[in-house]
Scaffold this motif. Structure first.
Motif, mmCIF file in Angstrom:
data_model
loop_
_atom_site.group_PDB
_atom_site.id
_atom_site.type_symbol
_atom_site.label_atom_id
_atom_site.label_comp_id
_atom_site.label_asym_id
_atom_site.label_seq_id
_atom_site.Cartn_x
_atom_site.Cartn_y
_atom_site.Cartn_z
ATOM 1 N N TYR A 74 0.829 -1.199 0.000
ATOM 2 C CA TYR A 74 0.000 0.000 0.000
ATOM 3 C C TYR A 74 0.869 1.257 0.000
ATOM 4 O O TYR A 74 0.649 2.183 -0.794
ATOM 5 N N TRP A 75 1.885 1.293 0.879
ATOM 6 C CA TRP A 75 2.718 2.486 0.978
ATOM 7 C C TRP A 75 3.620 2.637 -0.243
ATOM 8 O O TRP A 75 3.934 3.766 -0.638
ATOM 9 N N VAL A 76 4.009 1.537 -0.857
ATOM 10 C CA VAL A 76 4.767 1.619 -2.114
ATOM 11 C C VAL A 76 3.896 2.258 -3.190
ATOM 12 O O VAL A 76 4.351 3.118 -3.956
ATOM 13 N N LYS A 84 4.856 10.492 -6.273
ATOM 14 C CA LYS A 84 5.913 10.842 -7.212
ATOM 15 C C LYS A 84 5.329 11.214 -8.569
ATOM 16 O O LYS A 84 5.777 12.162 -9.212
ATOM 17 N N ALA A 85 4.330 10.437 -8.980
ATOM 18 C CA ALA A 85 3.694 10.711 -10.276
ATOM 19 C C ALA A 85 3.020 12.072 -10.255
ATOM 20 O O ALA A 85 3.106 12.839 -11.224
ATOM 21 N N GLU A 86 2.347 12.386 -9.141
ATOM 22 C CA GLU A 86 1.685 13.688 -9.015
ATOM 23 C C GLU A 86 2.711 14.821 -9.009
ATOM 24 O O GLU A 86 2.505 15.865 -9.633
ATOM 25 N N ALA A 87 3.818 14.597 -8.288
ATOM 26 C CA ALA A 87 4.865 15.618 -8.222
ATOM 27 C C ALA A 87 5.483 15.854 -9.595
ATOM 28 O O ALA A 87 5.715 16.991 -10.009
ATOM 29 N N GLU A 88 5.753 14.753 -10.308
ATOM 30 C CA GLU A 88 6.319 14.868 -11.648
ATOM 31 C C GLU A 88 5.342 15.545 -12.590
ATOM 32 O O GLU A 88 5.726 16.352 -13.438
ATOM 33 N N GLY A 89 4.062 15.228 -12.421
ATOM 34 C CA GLY A 89 3.046 15.862 -13.259
ATOM 35 C C GLY A 89 2.953 17.347 -12.991
ATOM 36 O O GLY A 89 2.811 18.155 -13.914
ATOM 37 N N LEU A 90 3.077 17.750 -11.708
ATOM 38 C CA LEU A 90 3.040 19.169 -11.338
ATOM 39 C C LEU A 90 4.243 19.903 -11.892
ATOM 40 O O LEU A 90 4.126 21.007 -12.444
ATOM 41 N N ALA A 91 5.426 19.254 -11.767
ATOM 42 C CA ALA A 91 6.643 19.879 -12.297
ATOM 43 C C ALA A 91 6.554 20.042 -13.802
ATOM 44 O O ALA A 91 6.923 21.076 -14.359
ATOM 45 N N SER A 92 6.050 19.006 -14.441
ATOM 46 C CA SER A 92 5.911 19.069 -15.896
ATOM 47 C C SER A 92 4.932 20.167 -16.291
ATOM 48 O O SER A 92 5.154 20.914 -17.254
#
Length: 273
Positions: A231-233, A240-248
């Protein structure tokens, strides 16, 4: 004041608990009742073809239960407990069924003597269109069955569990309570729905006794720990995906802002000229 530690109830849907209760050659009552509720049959004879599963090691990725039984008419029944209803598990269960059928075909046997094979998939999570869905090989338009030798049954365990939680136990029929019992984790609810049903009360006692078994407790705790880690993985990957999406998105926004600024500057320069 003396505090009494509440006894843990490990659900029947858990691997070792299911095996201990339903795969016991010395007590076939629970298995007989399960087949009655799902297949609407009353088998005279039941033979467990893989009794060694009780003593096998617990953890096997993705495989919860693999119970194979044979009835008096040589019908073979495979019973699988699935964690969910994804396409991978459906195909895996179909593969299991084919393997059982292959073992059933002995050299020299005529194909028309192929025994009947039934695959019962008890799905712990996810929802079906019907509580119990039965699949056969049918002609597409006429729905005529090609053969009665193959049947796949999918049981929506969540449906029966929710009925036990949300409805009056006195108004539920035996099938609803028995199948729902497999997924129930609440001690009081288990006590309530089994009350007055002799066979279910006996199974409840088995669950209570096995819930104190060190082997089952250790395996259950290990499984819960594994689920928590998974679950935590998953949460970490989503973050991480959300952070990368925000950065992008920020990069794209800056690029668009620069492009718009250049275009506006050019337009203003043209107007001034």
């Amino acid at each position: 004041m003396i505090y009494v530690k509440q006894k843990r109830i490990i659900p029947l849907k858990f691997d070792l608990m299911f095996k201990k209760v339903f795969a016991n050659e010395l007590d076939l009552m629970p298995l007989r009742e399960l087949l009655k509720c799902i297949l609407d049959i009353n088998p005279k004879e039941i033979k467990i073809l893989n009794p060694e599963i009780i003593g096998s090691s617990y953890y096997d990725k993705g495989t919860i239960v693999d119970l194979i039984v044979e009835l008096e008419d040589n019908t073979k029944i495979g019973i699988e407990m699935n964690t969910n209803v994804n396409s991978y598990l459906i195909e895996r269960n179909l593969n299991y069924m084919i393997k059982i059928m292959n073992k059933d075909m002995k050299r020299g046997n005529m194909y028309n003597r192929l025994n009947r094979h039934i695959q019962i998939n008890i799905d712990c999570e996810g929802y079906h269109k019907l509580p119990i869905m039965k699949y056969k090989i049918l002609e597409e338009e006429t729905k005529e069955a090609l053969t009665d030798k193959i049947e796949i049954i999918r049981v929506d365990l969540s449906y029966f569990v929710e009925k036990c939680y949300n409805e009056d136990a006195n108004k539920l029929d035996y099938k609803d309570k028995f199948i729902g019992m497999i997924g129930i984790t609440d001690k009081d609810l288990l006590e309530n729905i089994t009350k007055g049903e002799k066979n279910m009360e006996e199974i409840k006692r088995k669950v209570e006794d096995f819930s104190d078994d060190d082997e089952i407790l250790g395996a259950y705790d290990a499984e819960e720990h594994r689920k928590e880690e998974e679950y935590w993985v998953m949460v970490d990957k989503l973050e991480k995906a959300e952070a990368e999406g925000l950065a992008s998105g920020m990069e794209k926004g800056i690029e668009q802002g620069i492009e718009q600024g250049i275009e506006q500057g050019i337009e203003q320069g043209i107007e001034q000229i």
